[in-house]
Write a protein that holds these residues in place. Sequence first.
Motif, PDB file in Angstrom:
ATOM      1  N   PRO A  35      45.029  23.212  70.342  1.00  0.00           N
ATOM      2  CA  PRO A  35      44.391  23.108  71.663  1.00  0.00           C
ATOM      3  C   PRO A  35      44.727  24.290  72.557  1.00  0.00           C
ATOM      4  CG  PRO A  35      46.291  21.650  71.534  1.00  0.00           C
ATOM      5  CD  PRO A  35      46.052  22.167  70.144  1.00  0.00           C
ATOM      6  N   ASP A  36      45.807  24.991  72.248  1.00  0.00           N
ATOM      7  CA  ASP A  36      46.200  26.166  73.029  1.00  0.00           C
ATOM      8  C   ASP A  36      45.159  27.273  72.980  1.00  0.00           C
ATOM      9  OD1 ASP A  36      47.487  25.772  70.309  1.00  0.00           O
ATOM     10  OD2 ASP A  36      47.646  27.954  70.466  1.00  0.00           O
ATOM     11  N   ARG A  37      44.315  27.301  71.948  1.00  0.00           N
ATOM     12  CA  ARG A  37      43.262  28.315  71.867  1.00  0.00           C
ATOM     13  C   ARG A  37      42.088  27.979  72.791  1.00  0.00           C
ATOM     14  NH1 ARG A  37      43.867  32.022  67.608  1.00  0.00           N
ATOM     15  NH2 ARG A  37      46.065  31.953  66.998  1.00  0.00           N
ATOM     16  N   ALA A  38      42.014  26.707  73.233  1.00  0.00           N
ATOM     17  CA  ALA A  38      40.901  26.272  74.073  1.00  0.00           C
ATOM     18  C   ALA A  38      41.289  26.159  75.549  1.00  0.00           C
ATOM     19  CB  ALA A  38      40.372  24.921  73.588  1.00  0.00           C
ATOM     20  N   THR A  39      42.529  25.775  75.820  1.00  0.00           N
ATOM     21  CA  THR A  39      42.956  25.531  77.199  1.00  0.00           C
ATOM     22  C   THR A  39      43.424  26.818  77.882  1.00  0.00           C
ATOM     23  OG1 THR A  39      45.202  25.011  76.459  1.00  0.00           O
ATOM     24  CG2 THR A  39      43.647  23.180  76.636  1.00  0.00           C
ATOM     25  N   SER A  40      43.541  26.742  79.203  1.00  0.00           N
ATOM     26  CA  SER A  40      43.961  27.918  79.974  1.00  0.00           C
ATOM     27  C   SER A  40      45.462  28.093  79.999  1.00  0.00           C
ATOM     28  CB  SER A  40      43.449  27.805  81.413  1.00  0.00           C
ATOM     29  OG  SER A  40      42.042  27.740  81.446  1.00  0.00           O
ATOM     30  N   THR A  41      46.197  26.980  79.902  1.00  0.00           N
ATOM     31  CA  THR A  41      47.653  27.052  79.992  1.00  0.00           C
ATOM     32  C   THR A  41      48.303  26.288  78.849  1.00  0.00           C
ATOM     33  OG1 THR A  41      47.942  25.036  81.324  1.00  0.00           O
ATOM     34  CG2 THR A  41      47.443  27.085  82.505  1.00  0.00           C
ATOM     35  N   THR A  42      49.546  26.656  78.578  1.00  0.00           N
ATOM     36  CA  THR A  42      50.301  25.955  77.541  1.00  0.00           C
ATOM     37  C   THR A  42      50.560  24.509  77.939  1.00  0.00           C
ATOM     38  OG1 THR A  42      51.370  28.024  76.888  1.00  0.00           O
ATOM     39  CG2 THR A  42      52.440  25.989  76.199  1.00  0.00           C
ATOM     40  N   THR A  43      50.781  24.264  79.226  1.00  0.00           N
ATOM     41  CA  THR A  43      50.986  22.888  79.692  1.00  0.00           C
ATOM     42  C   THR A  43      49.767  22.032  79.400  1.00  0.00           C
ATOM     43  OG1 THR A  43      52.529  23.567  81.426  1.00  0.00           O
ATOM     44  CG2 THR A  43      51.422  21.452  81.722  1.00  0.00           C
ATOM     45  N   GLN A  44      48.578  22.564  79.675  1.00  0.00           N
ATOM     46  CA  GLN A  44      47.350  21.824  79.356  1.00  0.00           C
ATOM     47  C   GLN A  44      47.259  21.540  77.863  1.00  0.00           C
ATOM     48  OE1 GLN A  44      44.337  24.484  80.921  1.00  0.00           O
ATOM     49  NE2 GLN A  44      44.079  23.237  82.779  1.00  0.00           N
ATOM     50  N   ALA A  45      47.663  22.500  77.046  1.00  0.00           N
ATOM     51  CA  ALA A  45      47.594  22.324  75.595  1.00  0.00           C
ATOM     52  C   ALA A  45      48.505  21.185  75.140  1.00  0.00           C
ATOM     53  CB  ALA A  45      47.971  23.619  74.890  1.00  0.00           C
ATOM     54  N   TRP A  46      49.724  21.170  75.642  1.00  0.00           N
ATOM     55  CA  TRP A  46      50.650  20.106  75.239  1.00  0.00           C
ATOM     56  C   TRP A  46      50.224  18.743  75.776  1.00  0.00           C
ATOM     57  CZ3 TRP A  46      53.880  20.064  71.386  1.00  0.00           C
ATOM     58  CH2 TRP A  46      54.396  21.267  70.903  1.00  0.00           C
ATOM     59  N   GLN A  47      49.664  18.716  76.990  1.00  0.00           N
ATOM     60  CA  GLN A  47      49.159  17.451  77.518  1.00  0.00           C
ATOM     61  C   GLN A  47      48.013  16.936  76.664  1.00  0.00           C
ATOM     62  OE1 GLN A  47      48.275  18.666  81.544  1.00  0.00           O
ATOM     63  NE2 GLN A  47      50.299  18.040  82.309  1.00  0.00           N
ATOM     64  N   CYS A  48      47.130  17.842  76.262  1.00  0.00           N
ATOM     65  CA  CYS A  48      46.025  17.466  75.368  1.00  0.00           C
ATOM     66  C   CYS A  48      46.572  16.970  74.049  1.00  0.00           C
ATOM     67  CB  CYS A  48      45.107  18.671  75.163  1.00  0.00           C
ATOM     68  SG  CYS A  48      43.742  18.395  74.004  1.00  0.00           S
ATOM     69  N   TRP A  49      47.567  17.652  73.534  1.00  0.00           N
ATOM     70  CA  TRP A  49      48.183  17.298  72.241  1.00  0.00           C
ATOM     71  C   TRP A  49      48.699  15.874  72.253  1.00  0.00           C
ATOM     72  CZ3 TRP A  49      53.337  16.103  70.968  1.00  0.00           C
ATOM     73  CH2 TRP A  49      53.676  16.174  69.604  1.00  0.00           C
ATOM     74  N   ARG A  50      49.404  15.507  73.307  1.00  0.00           N
ATOM     75  CA  ARG A  50      49.980  14.157  73.343  1.00  0.00           C
ATOM     76  C   ARG A  50      48.991  13.102  73.820  1.00  0.00           C
ATOM     77  NH1 ARG A  50      54.478  13.304  77.654  1.00  0.00           N
ATOM     78  NH2 ARG A  50      52.585  13.365  78.960  1.00  0.00           N
ATOM     79  N   ASP A  51      48.250  13.397  74.905  1.00  0.00           N
ATOM     80  CA  ASP A  51      47.484  12.363  75.591  1.00  0.00           C
ATOM     81  C   ASP A  51      46.002  12.330  75.235  1.00  0.00           C
ATOM     82  OD1 ASP A  51      49.864  11.767  76.914  1.00  0.00           O
ATOM     83  OD2 ASP A  51      49.417  13.158  78.547  1.00  0.00           O
ATOM     84  N   GLY A  52      45.470  13.408  74.663  1.00  0.00           N
ATOM     85  CA  GLY A  52      44.057  13.434  74.306  1.00  0.00           C
ATOM     86  C   GLY A  52      43.167  13.347  75.529  1.00  0.00           C
ATOM     87  N   GLY A  53      42.002  12.697  75.362  1.00  0.00           N
ATOM     88  CA  GLY A  53      41.045  12.558  76.459  1.00  0.00           C
ATOM     89  C   GLY A  53      40.105  13.744  76.541  1.00  0.00           C
ATOM     90  N   ASN A  54      39.687  14.074  77.758  1.00  0.00           N
ATOM     91  CA  ASN A  54      38.776  15.195  77.975  1.00  0.00           C
ATOM     92  C   ASN A  54      39.599  16.466  78.206  1.00  0.00           C
ATOM     93  OD1 ASN A  54      36.379  13.605  77.849  1.00  0.00           O
ATOM     94  ND2 ASN A  54      36.853  12.832  79.891  1.00  0.00           N
TER      95      ASN A  54
END
Length: 490
Positions: A318-337
């Motif tokens: 997800p880090d290749r799609a998101t703007s920040t590493t924090t967003q990537a890790w949040q996506c990794w754990r929590d999913g969603g949009n």
Amino acid sequence: MRHPPRSVLAAVAGAVALIGSVTVPVVTASGAAPACSVEYSVTSQWGSGFQGAVKITNNTAAMSSWSLAFDFAGGQKLTQGWNATWSQSGTTVTAANESYNGSLATGASVSAGFIASWSGSNAVPTSFRLNGTSCNTAVEPSPTPEPTDPAEDGPPVLRASGNKLVDAGGATRRLLGVNRSGGEFMCVQGRGIFDGPVDDASVKAIAGWKANTVRIPLNEECWLGLSTIDPVYAGANYINAVKDLVAKVKAHGMTPVVELHWTYGQYTGNSAGCSDVHASCQKPMPDMQYTPSFWASVANTFKNDRTVVFDLFNEPYPDRATSTTTQAWQCWRDGGNCPGIGYEVAGMQDLVDSVRGTGATNLILAGGIAYSNDLSQWLTYKPADPAGNLAAAWHVYNFNTCANESCWNSTLAPVAAQVPLVAGEIGENTCAHGFIDQVMKWFDDRGLSYLGWTWNTWDCSSGPSLISSYDGTPTAFGTGLRDHLRALNG
């Protein structure tokens, strides 16, 4: 690792002509009951449309979420629905629970309705799948398994204890072995189920390297039997082939790791592997539409065999799609949009919940971001596991960012100090083994686990591959892993 090429109800009420309800019967056998029952009804029909309903009854363990899938056989097109989140892909219709009706106790039922268009034929669906498990089909009770003799030479039941993997007796264990690629791509390409033989002789050859673990990558669309996959290579045929390979791996005393590699969901952003919505390449994250159902089905299949290990998702990025590493890790754990990803993501917490919702307590592996090469915030975003049986997974190749001891010391060592750490894939594209020699030494010095990519006869400079023949003849790259395993376990 990548692979070689290859509500509108009121508006329609006046036009509706009520017809007799058409219900799919539940087929049972003496002394047996289906895992789930689905009653499908056409309650109203008019010129170009109809109203339908499904009643789902859960006959197995209580579940915290559910997803029903079935296939329209007469060209029907879903237009809307209620009491569930409805969607259609090709002929496959999926109804997933709403937030208020996800819990389904043993013996409990839930109903949902929909409106769809039709022309020519309004054939009733003949098969239904609840969280990947076939409904309305009698399942004979499984015989009670014989107790396992601890002295027998079989794979251990593994659990996480602190930062170690231990067996039933509390002895520390390591997962040391290989990947057996094929199950993730052959079926979706219409070329078979596995790449190369998976007979007893070929599995025995893996054991001949003194490997004690085989990781088996899978494809969610093939396992779930979605309509886009040739049925010869999908559904029950695919599942039975995987179960057979798992049994062969165990028969040779090795631990099977079943792993989700390729998934549904269209992603065309940075580092996209393909533009296809279907499970034909590595996606940045699993999808909410099918992946929870996949893992619920896999967990139900193997939950009575705790020697089988579950690896949730191959290489999240997800880090290749998101703007920040924090967003990537949040996506990794929590999913969603998740930012930059066009489909609803299933996070690692969703997948842990899907597995544990079946009652399965098997060991779970969860890889980090950056194609599982970055574990820097794994501990911060670690999913909650009610079974307390979770390990971190990591992948490394000579071309990755975290491919030196300095990075390993700073990012891996803190993780390995708190939870078991498994390098699910190690390799290099040099046809040599100098790089993995360094990896194996670092992991050996700390008593950690690693698996070589991959037991397939590909070009070791592009695969990379460990063997040139399924009799176990190693490539120059594979020689390094083979000799090392034999030295450790000989």
